[in-house]
Design an enzyme around this catalytic site. Sequence first.
Site, PDB file in Angstrom:
ATOM      1  N   ASN A 174     -10.167  -0.709  -0.684  1.00  0.00           N
ATOM      2  CA  ASN A 174      -8.713  -0.616  -0.536  1.00  0.00           C
ATOM      3  C   ASN A 174      -8.064  -1.116  -1.833  1.00  0.00           C
ATOM      4  OD1 ASN A 174      -6.015  -0.979   0.091  1.00  0.00           O
ATOM      5  ND2 ASN A 174      -6.408  -1.891   2.103  1.00  0.00           N
TER       6      ASN A 174
ATOM      7  N   CYS B 119       0.820  -1.229   0.000  1.00  0.00           N
ATOM      8  CA  CYS B 119       0.000   0.000   0.000  1.00  0.00           C
ATOM      9  C   CYS B 119       0.846   1.269   0.000  1.00  0.00           C
ATOM     10  CB  CYS B 119      -0.924  -0.001   1.202  1.00  0.00           C
ATOM     11  SG  CYS B 119      -1.864  -1.520   1.334  1.00  0.00           S
TER      12      CYS B 119
ATOM     13  N   HIS C  33      -3.599   6.873   2.355  1.00  0.00           N
ATOM     14  CA  HIS C  33      -3.974   5.549   1.851  1.00  0.00           C
ATOM     15  C   HIS C  33      -5.380   5.230   2.349  1.00  0.00           C
ATOM     16  CE1 HIS C  33      -4.158   1.405   0.930  1.00  0.00           C
ATOM     17  NE2 HIS C  33      -3.928   0.974   2.157  1.00  0.00           N
TER      18      HIS C  33
HETATM   19  O1  UT7 Z   1      -4.097  -1.630   3.384  1.00  0.00           O
HETATM   20  C1  UT7 Z   1      -3.184  -1.742   4.414  1.00  0.00           C
HETATM   21  C2  UT7 Z   1      -3.411  -2.815   5.329  1.00  0.00           C
HETATM   22  N1  UT7 Z   1      -4.743  -3.086   5.720  1.00  0.00           N
HETATM   23  C3  UT7 Z   1      -5.385  -2.374   6.639  1.00  0.00           C
HETATM   24  O2  UT7 Z   1      -4.960  -1.308   7.030  1.00  0.00           O
HETATM   25  C4  UT7 Z   1      -6.625  -2.957   7.227  1.00  0.00           C
HETATM   26  C5  UT7 Z   1      -6.616  -2.790   8.717  1.00  0.00           C
HETATM   27  N2  UT7 Z   1      -7.689  -3.480   9.427  1.00  0.00           N
HETATM   28  C6  UT7 Z   1      -8.995  -3.138   9.283  1.00  0.00           C
HETATM   29  O3  UT7 Z   1      -9.363  -2.287   8.496  1.00  0.00           O
HETATM   30  C7  UT7 Z   1      -9.974  -3.828  10.187  1.00  0.00           C
HETATM   31  O4  UT7 Z   1      -9.288  -4.543  11.183  1.00  0.00           O
HETATM   32  C8  UT7 Z   1     -10.941  -4.798   9.445  1.00  0.00           C
HETATM   33  C9  UT7 Z   1     -11.917  -3.993   8.608  1.00  0.00           C
HETATM   34  C10 UT7 Z   1     -10.164  -5.748   8.572  1.00  0.00           C
HETATM   35  C11 UT7 Z   1     -11.747  -5.587  10.462  1.00  0.00           C
HETATM   36  O5  UT7 Z   1     -12.445  -4.704  11.339  1.00  0.00           O
HETATM   37  P1  UT7 Z   1     -12.359  -4.927  12.913  1.00  0.00           P
HETATM   38  O6  UT7 Z   1     -13.254  -3.928  13.549  1.00  0.00           O
HETATM   39  O7  UT7 Z   1     -10.912  -4.917  13.302  1.00  0.00           O
HETATM   40  O8  UT7 Z   1     -13.016  -6.350  13.078  1.00  0.00           O
HETATM   41  P2  UT7 Z   1     -12.398  -7.631  13.787  1.00  0.00           P
HETATM   42  O9  UT7 Z   1     -11.376  -8.266  12.921  1.00  0.00           O
HETATM   43  O10 UT7 Z   1     -12.033  -7.291  15.192  1.00  0.00           O
HETATM   44  O11 UT7 Z   1     -13.676  -8.579  13.817  1.00  0.00           O
HETATM   45  C12 UT7 Z   1     -14.831  -8.243  14.594  1.00  0.00           C
HETATM   46  C13 UT7 Z   1     -15.919  -9.255  14.298  1.00  0.00           C
HETATM   47  C14 UT7 Z   1     -15.420 -10.698  14.359  1.00  0.00           C
HETATM   48  O12 UT7 Z   1     -16.440 -11.484  14.913  1.00  0.00           O
HETATM   49  P3  UT7 Z   1     -16.373 -11.927  16.461  1.00  0.00           P
HETATM   50  O13 UT7 Z   1     -15.097 -12.711  16.609  1.00  0.00           O
HETATM   51  O14 UT7 Z   1     -16.350 -10.651  17.255  1.00  0.00           O
HETATM   52  O15 UT7 Z   1     -17.615 -12.722  16.634  1.00  0.00           O
HETATM   53  C15 UT7 Z   1     -15.252 -11.065  12.916  1.00  0.00           C
HETATM   54  O16 UT7 Z   1     -15.394 -12.459  12.675  1.00  0.00           O
HETATM   55  O17 UT7 Z   1     -16.415  -9.060  12.975  1.00  0.00           O
HETATM   56  C16 UT7 Z   1     -16.394 -10.312  12.269  1.00  0.00           C
HETATM   57  N3  UT7 Z   1     -16.184 -10.041  10.851  1.00  0.00           N
HETATM   58  C17 UT7 Z   1     -17.200  -9.817  10.002  1.00  0.00           C
HETATM   59  N4  UT7 Z   1     -18.524  -9.806  10.175  1.00  0.00           N
HETATM   60  C18 UT7 Z   1     -19.283  -9.534   9.095  1.00  0.00           C
HETATM   61  C19 UT7 Z   1     -15.004  -9.926  10.190  1.00  0.00           C
HETATM   62  N5  UT7 Z   1     -15.257  -9.650   8.894  1.00  0.00           N
HETATM   63  C20 UT7 Z   1     -16.596  -9.587   8.759  1.00  0.00           C
HETATM   64  C21 UT7 Z   1     -17.447  -9.318   7.673  1.00  0.00           C
HETATM   65  N6  UT7 Z   1     -18.778  -9.305   7.888  1.00  0.00           N
HETATM   66  N7  UT7 Z   1     -16.964  -9.050   6.429  1.00  0.00           N
END
Ligand code: UT7
Length: 331
Positions: free
Chosen positions: A288, A115, A258
Amino acid sequence: MNSAIIKGTGHYTPEHILTNADLEKIVDTSDEWIQTRTGIQERRVLNGHNDIGLSGMATNAARDAIDDAGLEPKDIEAVIMATVTPDYRLPATATLVQHNLGIGRVALMDIVAACTGFLYGLSVSRAFITCGMYKNVLVIGGEHLTSITNYEDRTTCVLFGDGAGAAVVSRGEPSDNGRGILATYLAGDGQYKDLLHIPLGGSKNPFTNDNAHLPGRHVHMDGREIFKLAVKEMADAAEHVLEQAGCKPSDIDMVIPHQANHRIIEALRRRLNVPEDRVYSNIQSYGNTSSASVPIALDEARRTGVVKEGSLVLSTAFGGGLVWGSALYRL
Ligand code: UT7
């Protein structure tokens, strides 16, 4: 020392749109979750238009940037292509773009900085120009990210889109008073390599008949860890270039970061203490796009008049490697 100015920009995104509603039919997710957690509403995908590939998108973006700079392909003396999704492992995608556009037999290279790739390219182009080696350098950030996306993994497949953005960086003239890339900062730390990576398909773990269908051929990400590091390091990188250039956050006309997650952008904005109308975001439309996200946003912001000649712009990015960096430039 010569100054290096951003003389022209361009971008290309595929026509095909993948909405959150489309993704609801593919994985267990919801429009509400995706919008709340990421800010993304839709993304562009090459699906069905694979014939142009990454090099085709990059070529289209580059053609517009060269035209916008008032130059012709023969004026370009180096092509720097930032991507983690090249059309081929060999040759470099920069060679395909050079050939497509009819650029001369010039320096051609790809940069793998995920990125942050476009900002790495911008920094290298600035070094080439300020040392007097070249006058006009084409820098492209482009990704066919959906080609490495696992559409069975809801934690990543809702995030990524395809596209390309480009800039022509040229030697400044005395009349370009004050314009130019004022400062760049590049950093990275390989201890975090497993937080965002593609385990299979490289020379260490090459594809075999037994593994070529496994999820390891796709991108894997520990989103939560990356999120925390991204906020810290993007803000830190921004402070580095402000300090180098002797500027304050209040001097910035527009932050063009980004586009990974609207919550990361908002956290960055708060850390820098800049008002909401001084941060550009188009994540809702493209998701992204990795190395393409900054140049797509920069070109959009220029073409819609959000920034104009004389605007002081700060870009900062973070991604797989992990690598991060920033650039401060007056358009
Ligand atoms: O481009 C450079 C590198 N990338 C980034 O900078 C991305 C950085 N990370 C993020 O943007 C975020 O961490 C994400 C968008 C990827 C995830 O958001 P989050 O608020 O950190 O969610 P999480 O990984 O803590 O997951 C929370 C919950 C989980 O369920 P439980 O364990 O709490 O029951 C996940 O399984 O959300 C669930 N989950 C989803 N639910 C519905 C994860 N993906 C999804 C989804 N739809 N697509």
